[in-house]
Design an enzyme around this catalytic site. Structure first.
Site, PDB file in Angstrom:
ATOM      1  N   LYS A  22       0.853  -1.211   0.000  1.00 18.71           N
ATOM      2  CA  LYS A  22       0.000   0.000   0.000  1.00 18.71           C
ATOM      3  C   LYS A  22       0.879   1.249   0.000  1.00 18.71           C
ATOM      4  CE  LYS A  22      -1.518   1.779   4.006  1.00 18.71           C
ATOM      5  NZ  LYS A  22      -1.275   3.212   4.261  1.00 18.71           N
ATOM      6  N   ASN A  23       1.923   1.247   0.846  1.00 23.35           N
ATOM      7  CA  ASN A  23       2.719   2.466   1.011  1.00 23.35           C
ATOM      8  C   ASN A  23       3.707   2.704  -0.117  1.00 23.35           C
ATOM      9  OD1 ASN A  23       1.248   3.006   3.224  1.00 23.35           O
ATOM     10  ND2 ASN A  23       2.806   2.360   4.695  1.00 23.35           N
ATOM     11  N   ARG A  92      -5.236  10.824   4.361  1.00 26.68           N
ATOM     12  CA  ARG A  92      -4.243  11.849   4.686  1.00 26.68           C
ATOM     13  C   ARG A  92      -3.010  11.750   3.818  1.00 26.68           C
ATOM     14  NH1 ARG A  92      -3.102  14.821   7.602  1.00 26.68           N
ATOM     15  NH2 ARG A  92      -0.965  14.123   7.579  1.00 26.68           N
ATOM     16  N   CYS A 116      -5.135  12.770  12.398  1.00 21.63           N
ATOM     17  CA  CYS A 116      -5.829  11.512  12.145  1.00 21.63           C
ATOM     18  C   CYS A 116      -5.657  10.616  13.362  1.00 21.63           C
ATOM     19  CB  CYS A 116      -5.263  10.840  10.917  1.00 21.63           C
ATOM     20  SG  CYS A 116      -3.642  10.219  11.227  1.00 21.63           S
ATOM     21  N   ARG A 121      -0.791  15.013  12.232  1.00 25.94           N
ATOM     22  CA  ARG A 121       0.059  14.585  11.108  1.00 25.94           C
ATOM     23  C   ARG A 121       0.535  15.860  10.397  1.00 25.94           C
ATOM     24  NH1 ARG A 121      -1.190   9.278   9.644  1.00 25.94           N
ATOM     25  NH2 ARG A 121       0.546   9.268   8.203  1.00 25.94           N
ATOM     26  N   PRO A 122       1.515  16.552  11.002  1.00 31.61           N
ATOM     27  CA  PRO A 122       1.954  17.829  10.415  1.00 31.61           C
ATOM     28  C   PRO A 122       2.562  17.623   9.025  1.00 31.61           C
ATOM     29  CG  PRO A 122       3.439  17.129  12.151  1.00 31.61           C
ATOM     30  CD  PRO A 122       2.278  16.192  12.189  1.00 31.61           C
ATOM     31  N   ILE A 123       2.541  18.675   8.232  1.00 32.05           N
ATOM     32  CA  ILE A 123       3.184  18.621   6.910  1.00 32.05           C
ATOM     33  C   ILE A 123       4.168  19.776   6.763  1.00 32.05           C
ATOM     34  CG2 ILE A 123       1.291  17.374   5.767  1.00 32.05           C
ATOM     35  CD1 ILE A 123       0.372  20.113   4.663  1.00 32.05           C
ATOM     36  N   ASP A 124       4.628  20.301   7.895  1.00 35.22           N
ATOM     37  CA  ASP A 124       5.556  21.438   7.862  1.00 35.22           C
ATOM     38  C   ASP A 124       6.800  21.143   7.035  1.00 35.22           C
ATOM     39  OD1 ASP A 124       5.769  19.610  10.118  1.00 35.22           O
ATOM     40  OD2 ASP A 124       7.560  20.737  10.660  1.00 35.22           O
ATOM     41  N   ASP A 306       4.826   0.676  11.710  1.00 37.50           N
ATOM     42  CA  ASP A 306       3.594   0.054  11.210  1.00 37.50           C
ATOM     43  C   ASP A 306       3.448  -1.392  11.651  1.00 37.50           C
ATOM     44  OD1 ASP A 306       3.666   1.778   7.986  1.00 37.50           O
ATOM     45  OD2 ASP A 306       3.140   2.424  10.017  1.00 37.50           O
ATOM     46  N   ILE A 328       7.837   6.981  16.708  1.00 36.58           N
ATOM     47  CA  ILE A 328       7.497   7.700  15.479  1.00 36.58           C
ATOM     48  C   ILE A 328       6.219   8.516  15.597  1.00 36.58           C
ATOM     49  CG2 ILE A 328       7.080   7.482  12.980  1.00 36.58           C
ATOM     50  CD1 ILE A 328       9.933   6.662  13.802  1.00 36.58           C
ATOM     51  N   ARG A 398      -8.412  -0.330   4.531  1.00 35.97           N
ATOM     52  CA  ARG A 398      -7.562   0.685   3.900  1.00 35.97           C
ATOM     53  C   ARG A 398      -6.213   0.099   3.498  1.00 35.97           C
ATOM     54  NH1 ARG A 398      -6.155   5.185   7.473  1.00 35.97           N
ATOM     55  NH2 ARG A 398      -4.839   5.534   5.654  1.00 35.97           N
TER      56      ARG A 398
HETATM   57  C1  EPZ Z   1       4.415   6.993   6.027  1.00 33.99           C
HETATM   58  O1  EPZ Z   1       3.649   8.016   6.647  1.00 33.99           O
HETATM   59  C2  EPZ Z   1       3.494   5.793   5.957  1.00 33.99           C
HETATM   60  N1  EPZ Z   1       2.320   6.109   5.147  1.00 33.99           N
HETATM   61  C3  EPZ Z   1       3.042   5.410   7.370  1.00 33.99           C
HETATM   62  O2  EPZ Z   1       2.243   4.233   7.262  1.00 33.99           O
HETATM   63  C4  EPZ Z   1       4.286   5.090   8.205  1.00 33.99           C
HETATM   64  O3  EPZ Z   1       3.884   4.811   9.524  1.00 33.99           O
HETATM   65  C5  EPZ Z   1       5.231   6.299   8.190  1.00 33.99           C
HETATM   66  O4  EPZ Z   1       5.561   6.654   6.831  1.00 33.99           O
HETATM   67  C6  EPZ Z   1       6.514   6.029   8.945  1.00 33.99           C
HETATM   68  O5  EPZ Z   1       7.170   4.937   8.372  1.00 33.99           O
HETATM   69  C7  EPZ Z   1       2.424   6.026   3.803  1.00 33.99           C
HETATM   70  O6  EPZ Z   1       3.473   5.734   3.263  1.00 33.99           O
HETATM   71  C8  EPZ Z   1       1.182   6.310   3.012  1.00 33.99           C
HETATM   72  P1  EPZ Z   1       6.527  10.373   8.086  1.00 33.99           P
HETATM   73  P2  EPZ Z   1       4.213   9.542   6.660  1.00 33.99           P
HETATM   74  O7  EPZ Z   1       6.414  11.599   7.273  1.00 33.99           O
HETATM   75  O8  EPZ Z   1       4.891   9.827   5.392  1.00 33.99           O
HETATM   76  C9  EPZ Z   1       6.440  13.631  11.531  1.00 33.99           C
HETATM   77  C10 EPZ Z   1       0.376   2.868   7.639  1.00 33.99           C
HETATM   78  O9  EPZ Z   1      -0.116   2.378   8.667  1.00 33.99           O
HETATM   79  N2  EPZ Z   1       6.344  14.640  10.468  1.00 33.99           N
HETATM   80  O10 EPZ Z   1       7.762   9.543   7.973  1.00 33.99           O
HETATM   81  O11 EPZ Z   1       3.110  10.415   7.112  1.00 33.99           O
HETATM   82  C11 EPZ Z   1       5.144  12.842  11.664  1.00 33.99           C
HETATM   83  O12 EPZ Z   1       4.225  13.535  12.486  1.00 33.99           O
HETATM   84  C12 EPZ Z   1       0.865   4.303   7.650  1.00 33.99           C
HETATM   85  O13 EPZ Z   1       0.536   2.247   6.566  1.00 33.99           O
HETATM   86  C13 EPZ Z   1       6.422  15.984  10.808  1.00 33.99           C
HETATM   87  O14 EPZ Z   1       6.549  16.332  11.976  1.00 33.99           O
HETATM   88  O15 EPZ Z   1       5.285   9.424   7.833  1.00 33.99           O
HETATM   89  C14 EPZ Z   1       5.592  11.555  12.307  1.00 33.99           C
HETATM   90  O16 EPZ Z   1       5.699  11.753  13.706  1.00 33.99           O
HETATM   91  C15 EPZ Z   1       0.645   4.986   8.986  1.00 33.99           C
HETATM   92  N3  EPZ Z   1       6.307  16.919   9.821  1.00 33.99           N
HETATM   93  C16 EPZ Z   1       6.989  11.355  11.718  1.00 33.99           C
HETATM   94  O17 EPZ Z   1       7.399  12.633  11.191  1.00 33.99           O
HETATM   95  C17 EPZ Z   1       6.154  16.566   8.506  1.00 33.99           C
HETATM   96  O18 EPZ Z   1       6.072  17.482   7.645  1.00 33.99           O
HETATM   97  C18 EPZ Z   1       7.019  10.304  10.623  1.00 33.99           C
HETATM   98  O19 EPZ Z   1       6.246  10.782   9.588  1.00 33.99           O
HETATM   99  C19 EPZ Z   1       6.076  15.192   8.182  1.00 33.99           C
HETATM  100  C20 EPZ Z   1       6.179  14.244   9.170  1.00 33.99           C
END
Ligand code: EPZ
Length: 419
Positions: A22-23, A92, A116, A121-124, A306, A328, A398
């Protein structure tokens, strides 16, 4: 609302093919937007998130069909640059379309994705990186309006955290940008390498995926290609947890043991025998499970967040005390209360969960509140005495293809009912 009725007690057995990831499928579908022609993705899992991504592509003007785990996307003509609100809210991870839409059209408008089930889930980091590449991003009544009047420019970007989505968004924005982009402290997850493999087959110039430094040389145009989505390493870990929770043994076909280098030792510490071959993994959990001293979730190649919930489900019956540290996400223990309803002995304090092994779990009425937590409840129910009613199956749908078919194929007794 759909529920699963799971009668536990049977040992898992047999062989099963692991679904496509999926990811990886989600960023690959976003990448199809950049091809400007027809792309074919094989081994695409049949999931609600994948269908949501296909609907986003269609709303942007692509022709998108899904048939027998193959998605065909024709992105010759793009007619819009707005990701529909409903789809942004439904999924998201559609934030990963931002880089692709910007890279292809030069502008993008989408709803600011809310928090969520896993916490905020910040995107900063996504926005900061795209701004460094020349994007102008404003927030207006909950909308993100992004433009890059002079096109995206390659630059050097250092991530404060190896964010998977941010790394993917930068790659998607950089493949058609002017000049070279270098990402330092990039995420190293295998799904990133899958995305790079696909885009390079479309004519992109991406190097260094899997290392902490990724470079992308912008090109003028990409073309379509045919590609196969990598196997889902988290789905594989989930099946391994089902074998452990039921004291069974399984052959996982198409599983890539290289993607599970930090997962396999955990099951071995639990007392399972794990035998990786080139394209399959055999796991045998006939001996009583032992507790895992300390399990920390980390960015790849560390133990994946995950897989935390499903491994916890297996640890509920492991002899001794296991400690899990979730590094995480802030709120990734929502399955704990539900496991306790089934007789588990778990205490959580912030990032830490302490699991005291119990002799057995018992069927109960439980509710999923996120994808992997829901899968953990299904795994626990497989190894519990009696019948479990698992609500909110939509969360599981999902990320897992026909969860009831999968579990029944390995010896489970699972029915999906409409309530
Ligand atoms: C991806 O999410 C995966 N989703 C997640 O899988 C997975 O848990 C995660 O990576 C970590 O491996 C998909 O690939 C669709 P991150 P993503 O950006 O990209 C913080 C599942 O169950 N962060 O690596 O959202 C964030 O809050 C899902 O399949 C910021 O602070 O993960 C988190 O604490 C759940 N600012 C950490 O980084 C940002 O701009 C990891 O987030 C972006 C992220």
């Amino acid at each position: 609302m759909q529920k699963l009725i799971i009668r536990g007690g049977a040992r898992a057995g047999g062989e099963i093919s692991v679904q496509g990831a999926k990811n990886s499928a989600l960023p690959l579908l976003a990448g199809c937007l950049l091809a400007g022609g027809e792309t074919v993705l094989h081994n695409c899992p049949e999931l609600s998130d994948v269908f949501a991504a296909c609907r986003i592509l269609s709303c942007l003007g692509c022709k998108c069909t899904f048939r027998d785990n193959t998605v065909t996307v024709d992105s010759t003509v793009i007619t819009d640059c707005q990701v529909p609100d409903g789809l942004m809210r439904e999924m998201r991870s559609s934030i990963v379309f931002l880089g692709a839409v910007l890279g292809r059209t030069g502008e993008c408008r989408l709803t600011f994705p809310g928090g969520c089930e896993l916490g905020p889930r910040p995107i900063d980091m996504h926005l900061a990186a795209l701004k460094q590449m020349g994007a102008r991003i404003t927030e207006d009544h909950g909308y993100l309006c992004c433009t890059c009047p002079r096109g995206l420019k390659g630059t050097k970007i250092t991530l404060s955290f190896p964010s998977v989505g941010t790394t993917e968004n930068i790659i998607l924005a950089a493949v058609l940008a002017e000049g070279e982009t270098v990402i330092y402290n990039a995420a190293r997850e295998p799904e990133i390498c899958d995305l790079a493999g696909f885009l390079n087959l479309c004519g992109a110039r991406i190097k260094g995926c899997g290392s902490g430094t990724v470079s992308i040389e912008g090109v003028k145009k990409l073309h379509g290609c045919e590609y196969s989505v990598m196997p889902d390493r988290i789905a594989a870990a989930t099946l391994m947890a089902a074998a452990a929770a039921t004291g069974g043994e399984l052959g996982l076909l198409n599983a890539r043991s290289g993607d599970l280098q930090s997962v396999i030792p955990v099951f071995e510490e639990m007392g399972c025998g794990v035998f990786p071959y080139k394209d399959r993994i055999f796991i045998s959990c006939k001996k009583p499970l032992r507790a895992v001293k300390t399990l920390r979730t980390m960015p790849y190649p560390g133990f994946p967040t995950d897989a935390q919930a499903v491994v916890m489900a297996a640890l509920t019956k492991a002899e001794g005390t296991s400690v899990i540290v979730e590094n995480i996400f802030e709120n990734r223990y929502r399955h704990v209360d539900e496991l306790i309803r089934m007789g588990a002995d778990i205490k959580t304090e912030g990032k830490v969960a302490v699991i005291e092994g119990v002799g057995s779990l018992y069927g109960a009425n439980v509710r999923a509140s996120d994808l992997r937590g829901g899968a953990a409840l299904a795994v626990a129910a497989m190894g519990a005495h009696g019948e479990t009613c698992l609500e909110n199956v939509r969360f599981i749908d999902r990320g897992y293809e026909s969860i009831e078919k999968t579990l029944n194929r390995i010896g489970g007794n699972v029915r999906r009912i409409q309530s």
